[in-house]
Design a protein around this motif. Structure first.
Motif, PDB file in Angstrom:
ATOM      1  N   VAL A  29     -26.489   0.669  68.354  1.00 24.71           N
ATOM      2  CA  VAL A  29     -26.940  -0.664  68.474  1.00 24.71           C
ATOM      3  C   VAL A  29     -25.898  -0.963  69.386  1.00 24.71           C
ATOM      4  O   VAL A  29     -25.197  -1.187  70.164  1.00 24.71           O
ATOM      5  CB  VAL A  29     -26.893  -1.983  67.048  1.00 24.71           C
ATOM      6  N   PHE A  30     -27.475  -1.144  71.086  1.00 24.46           N
ATOM      7  CA  PHE A  30     -26.998  -1.588  72.776  1.00 24.46           C
ATOM      8  C   PHE A  30     -27.646  -2.991  72.711  1.00 24.46           C
ATOM      9  O   PHE A  30     -28.733  -3.153  72.609  1.00 24.46           O
ATOM     10  CB  PHE A  30     -27.322  -0.249  73.241  1.00 24.46           C
ATOM     11  N   ASP A  31     -26.886  -3.325  73.349  1.00 20.66           N
ATOM     12  CA  ASP A  31     -26.846  -4.815  73.635  1.00 20.66           C
ATOM     13  C   ASP A  31     -27.939  -4.808  75.000  1.00 20.66           C
ATOM     14  O   ASP A  31     -27.455  -4.068  75.961  1.00 20.66           O
ATOM     15  CB  ASP A  31     -26.302  -5.315  74.456  1.00 20.66           C
ATOM     16  N   THR A  32     -29.211  -5.837  75.377  1.00 24.32           N
ATOM     17  CA  THR A  32     -29.420  -5.436  76.456  1.00 24.32           C
ATOM     18  C   THR A  32     -29.723  -7.154  77.588  1.00 24.32           C
ATOM     19  O   THR A  32     -29.752  -7.612  76.550  1.00 24.32           O
ATOM     20  CB  THR A  32     -31.266  -5.206  76.269  1.00 24.32           C
ATOM     21  N   PRO A  33     -29.340  -6.864  78.119  1.00 19.99           N
ATOM     22  CA  PRO A  33     -29.559  -8.060  79.357  1.00 19.99           C
ATOM     23  C   PRO A  33     -30.760  -9.244  78.774  1.00 19.99           C
ATOM     24  O   PRO A  33     -30.840 -10.329  79.383  1.00 19.99           O
ATOM     25  CB  PRO A  33     -29.107  -7.721  80.760  1.00 19.99           C
ATOM     26  N   GLU A  34     -32.060  -9.056  78.754  1.00 22.52           N
ATOM     27  CA  GLU A  34     -32.872 -10.083  78.144  1.00 22.52           C
ATOM     28  C   GLU A  34     -33.358  -9.458  77.125  1.00 22.52           C
ATOM     29  O   GLU A  34     -33.528  -7.868  76.707  1.00 22.52           O
ATOM     30  CB  GLU A  34     -34.166  -9.594  79.544  1.00 22.52           C
ATOM     31  N   ARG A  35     -34.985  -9.909  76.397  1.00 22.05           N
ATOM     32  CA  ARG A  35     -35.249  -9.368  75.302  1.00 22.05           C
ATOM     33  C   ARG A  35     -35.834  -8.135  75.973  1.00 22.05           C
ATOM     34  O   ARG A  35     -36.896  -8.277  77.163  1.00 22.05           O
ATOM     35  CB  ARG A  35     -36.253 -10.204  74.991  1.00 22.05           C
ATOM     36  N   LEU A  36     -35.707  -7.297  75.154  1.00 20.90           N
ATOM     37  CA  LEU A  36     -36.444  -5.511  75.361  1.00 20.90           C
ATOM     38  C   LEU A  36     -37.725  -5.727  74.551  1.00 20.90           C
ATOM     39  O   LEU A  36     -37.895  -5.130  74.084  1.00 20.90           O
ATOM     40  CB  LEU A  36     -35.020  -4.203  75.454  1.00 20.90           C
ATOM     41  N   CYS A  37     -39.098  -5.099  75.050  1.00 26.01           N
ATOM     42  CA  CYS A  37     -39.972  -5.501  74.971  1.00 26.01           C
ATOM     43  C   CYS A  37     -40.637  -3.855  74.822  1.00 26.01           C
ATOM     44  O   CYS A  37     -41.502  -4.308  73.657  1.00 26.01           O
ATOM     45  CB  CYS A  37     -41.112  -6.391  75.953  1.00 26.01           C
ATOM     46  N   ALA A  38     -40.639  -2.978  75.336  1.00 22.31           N
ATOM     47  CA  ALA A  38     -40.773  -1.873  74.950  1.00 22.31           C
ATOM     48  C   ALA A  38     -39.751  -0.778  76.276  1.00 22.31           C
ATOM     49  O   ALA A  38     -39.367  -0.944  76.991  1.00 22.31           O
ATOM     50  CB  ALA A  38     -42.079  -1.720  76.185  1.00 22.31           C
ATOM     51  N   PHE A  39     -40.243   0.699  76.219  1.00 30.09           N
ATOM     52  CA  PHE A  39     -39.146   0.896  77.013  1.00 30.09           C
ATOM     53  C   PHE A  39     -40.130   2.979  76.336  1.00 30.09           C
ATOM     54  O   PHE A  39     -40.221   3.294  75.741  1.00 30.09           O
ATOM     55  CB  PHE A  39     -37.526   1.370  76.531  1.00 30.09           C
ATOM     56  N   ALA A  40     -39.507   3.982  77.594  1.00 29.89           N
ATOM     57  CA  ALA A  40     -39.601   5.032  77.444  1.00 29.89           C
ATOM     58  C   ALA A  40     -38.202   5.530  77.821  1.00 29.89           C
ATOM     59  O   ALA A  40     -37.450   5.282  78.715  1.00 29.89           O
ATOM     60  CB  ALA A  40     -40.614   5.267  78.428  1.00 29.89           C
ATOM     61  N   PHE A  41     -37.864   7.566  77.867  1.00 35.98           N
ATOM     62  CA  PHE A  41     -36.690   8.035  77.692  1.00 35.98           C
ATOM     63  C   PHE A  41     -36.562   8.532  78.999  1.00 35.98           C
ATOM     64  O   PHE A  41     -38.290   8.135  80.125  1.00 35.98           O
ATOM     65  CB  PHE A  41     -36.948   9.388  76.483  1.00 35.98           C
ATOM     66  N   THR A  42     -36.112   8.009  79.858  1.00 37.35           N
ATOM     67  CA  THR A  42     -35.524   8.853  81.619  1.00 37.35           C
ATOM     68  C   THR A  42     -35.268  10.456  81.168  1.00 37.35           C
ATOM     69  O   THR A  42     -34.957  10.856  80.291  1.00 37.35           O
ATOM     70  CB  THR A  42     -35.054   8.181  82.558  1.00 37.35           C
ATOM     71  N   ASP A  43     -35.062  11.233  82.240  1.00 39.43           N
ATOM     72  CA  ASP A  43     -34.675  11.985  83.309  1.00 39.43           C
ATOM     73  C   ASP A  43     -33.371  11.922  83.440  1.00 39.43           C
ATOM     74  O   ASP A  43     -32.209  13.319  83.168  1.00 39.43           O
ATOM     75  CB  ASP A  43     -35.493  13.139  84.211  1.00 39.43           C
ATOM     76  N   ARG A  44     -33.190  10.803  83.510  1.00 41.65           N
ATOM     77  CA  ARG A  44     -31.482  10.665  83.153  1.00 41.65           C
ATOM     78  C   ARG A  44     -30.411  10.312  82.466  1.00 41.65           C
ATOM     79  O   ARG A  44     -30.886   9.818  81.814  1.00 41.65           O
ATOM     80  CB  ARG A  44     -31.465   9.241  84.543  1.00 41.65           C
ATOM     81  N   GLU A  45     -29.334  10.761  82.232  1.00 46.59           N
ATOM     82  CA  GLU A  45     -28.454  10.632  80.970  1.00 46.59           C
ATOM     83  C   GLU A  45     -28.366   8.933  80.741  1.00 46.59           C
ATOM     84  O   GLU A  45     -28.282   8.660  81.408  1.00 46.59           O
ATOM     85  CB  GLU A  45     -27.330  11.236  81.199  1.00 46.59           C
ATOM     86  N   ASN A  46     -28.400   8.550  79.697  1.00 50.21           N
ATOM     87  CA  ASN A  46     -28.011   7.277  79.063  1.00 50.21           C
ATOM     88  C   ASN A  46     -29.010   6.767  79.517  1.00 50.21           C
ATOM     89  O   ASN A  46     -28.501   5.238  80.087  1.00 50.21           O
ATOM     90  CB  ASN A  46     -26.120   7.094  79.227  1.00 50.21           C
ATOM     91  N   CYS A  47     -29.931   6.195  79.659  1.00 51.85           N
ATOM     92  CA  CYS A  47     -30.990   5.352  80.844  1.00 51.85           C
ATOM     93  C   CYS A  47     -32.542   5.637  79.873  1.00 51.85           C
ATOM     94  O   CYS A  47     -32.698   6.664  80.309  1.00 51.85           O
ATOM     95  CB  CYS A  47     -30.956   6.143  82.841  1.00 51.85           C
ATOM     96  N   ILE A  48     -32.719   4.434  80.407  1.00 51.26           N
ATOM     97  CA  ILE A  48     -33.991   3.939  79.707  1.00 51.26           C
ATOM     98  C   ILE A  48     -35.179   3.154  81.135  1.00 51.26           C
ATOM     99  O   ILE A  48     -34.265   2.653  81.627  1.00 51.26           O
ATOM    100  CB  ILE A  48     -34.619   3.532  78.472  1.00 51.26           C
ATOM    101  N   VAL A  49     -36.494   3.941  81.028  1.00 53.24           N
ATOM    102  CA  VAL A  49     -36.965   3.132  81.239  1.00 53.24           C
ATOM    103  C   VAL A  49     -37.678   1.412  81.087  1.00 53.24           C
ATOM    104  O   VAL A  49     -38.172   1.842  79.614  1.00 53.24           O
ATOM    105  CB  VAL A  49     -38.596   3.130  82.517  1.00 53.24           C
ATOM    106  N   ALA A  50     -37.418   0.341  81.355  1.00 50.22           N
ATOM    107  CA  ALA A  50     -37.598  -0.408  80.577  1.00 50.22           C
ATOM    108  C   ALA A  50     -38.315  -1.532  80.576  1.00 50.22           C
ATOM    109  O   ALA A  50     -39.118  -1.759  82.120  1.00 50.22           O
ATOM    110  CB  ALA A  50     -36.018  -1.261  80.774  1.00 50.22           C
ATOM    111  N   ALA A  51     -39.493  -2.358  79.853  1.00 51.72           N
ATOM    112  CA  ALA A  51     -40.008  -3.487  80.456  1.00 51.72           C
ATOM    113  C   ALA A  51     -39.454  -4.458  79.824  1.00 51.72           C
ATOM    114  O   ALA A  51     -39.961  -4.717  78.008  1.00 51.72           O
ATOM    115  CB  ALA A  51     -41.829  -3.823  79.913  1.00 51.72           C
ATOM    116  N   PHE A  52     -38.687  -4.809  79.906  1.00 55.28           N
ATOM    117  CA  PHE A  52     -37.404  -5.843  79.491  1.00 55.28           C
ATOM    118  C   PHE A  52     -38.363  -7.612  80.096  1.00 55.28           C
ATOM    119  O   PHE A  52     -39.636  -7.585  80.635  1.00 55.28           O
ATOM    120  CB  PHE A  52     -37.099  -6.298  80.261  1.00 55.28           C
TER     121      PHE A  52
END
Length: 312
Positions: free
Chosen positions: A51-74
């Motif tokens: 479980v990871f904490d997020t700086p704002e409410r994370l409403c949607a996300f997808a995976f990226t080509d970068r390790e340990n990184c998501i593209v997020a809709a906060f």
């Protein structure tokens, strides 16, 4: 009802579990608890939970080509987020905190664009939501407006149509989709839910059938490509929120749920509300896609000029 086997219920007790996705590279299932600012990762079949904490409410996300990184809709906009460092690498703010609006459902298309829409949460009566598309170069376009609650983003198997739901209208819409340009055409009504039941998160299977989580409907509804009812999977709680296929053979169905808005009496009866449910099905999903971060690497932690928000 469709013949499936419920094989697990992961006891996480989410307030508003949402946005469930399968990561085929890691063989893991991911989702967010929006109101608790949490991102979940569950290895499968090992069932090891992170479980990871997020700086704002994370409403949607997808995976990226970068390790340990998501593209997020906060709640206030788009970002690239390193979830292990807890660090925002790039962001584009579109909403003010306290505006009464926030982002909601979103998903990545097969060409790597990230789509997410907004909703009002302050009780206003007007349809103030907007559907946005984030390109890999950081440009954001407005694709649709006059939305109450954005939900159910997904595409058919050949990317010729885009599906989108406006939950309070109890309506799932279908748009012609230009995969090369990333544009949607005129919308048409694809399906409507029964009174008191609302379409939430959705996905499409390998046969081109749409699966919609039915908030307050205690089921995942399957629709044929022409919008006709094609069976359902019952869920033992009233508020399923999102659905995806995963597992090594893409034949497992993962369903997020919520306990938000349930009173004490209902929670006593729906004691599994907020858990992640897993079903073995005779159906198969389609492979997910990733957001390419390369064009944004030179924009890390730099603001994106406002002129990059362009009308569709």
């Amino acid at each position: 009802m469709l013949e499936v086997q419920r094989i697990d219920a992961i006891e996480v007790g989410n307030t508003l579990g949402e946005g469930v996705l399968w990561n085929h590279k890691e063989q893991s299932v991911w989702w967010t608890d929006i109101h608790e600012c949490k991102l979940y990762r569950l290895s499968w079949p090992g069932r090891e939970l992170e479980v990871f904490d997020t700086p704002e409410r994370l409403c949607a996300f997808a995976f990226t080509d970068r390790e340990n990184c998501i593209v997020a809709a906060f709640e206030t906009g788009f970002a690239l987020f390193d979830y292990r460092q807890g660090k925002i690498l790039w962001q584009k703010t579109l909403l003010e905190k306290g505006s009464g609006l926030r982002f909601n459902d979103g998903k990545i298309d097969r060409q790597g664009r990230f789509w997410a829409g907004t909703m009002a949460e302050d009780g206003r009566e007007d349809a103030a939501g907007v559907l946005y598309c984030l390109e890999a170069n950081g440009v954001v376009s407005q694709q649709e407006s006059n939305i109450f609650i954005s939900n159910g983003c997904c595409w058919d198997v050949n990317s010729s149509h885009f599906y989108f739901a406006d939950s309070p209208r109890r309506s799932i819409y279908r748009y012609k989709f230009d995969a090369r340009r990333g544009d949607i055409g005129q919308r048409e009504l694809f399906a409507r839910t029964m009174f008191g039941i609302y379409p939430d998160g959705a996905t499409v299977d390998s046969e081109g059938y749409l699966w919609s989580a039915q908030w307050r409907g205690a089921r995942i509804q399957r629709y044929s490509p022409d919008g006709k009812l094609a069976g359902a999977i019952p869920v033992p709680v009233s508020q399923p929120t999102c659905v995806t296929f995963g597992g090594p053979d893409l034949d497992l169905m993962f369903v997020t749920t919520a306990k938000e808005s349930l009173n004490e009496w209902t929670l006593d009866r729906e004691w599994q509300a907020g858990n992640l449910f897993v079903f073995k099905t005779p159906f198969k999903g389609v492979m997910g896609f990733r957001f390419n971060t390369a064009q944004l690497l030179d924009k890390l932690v730099q603001p994106v000029p406002s002129e990059e928000l362009v009308p569709a």
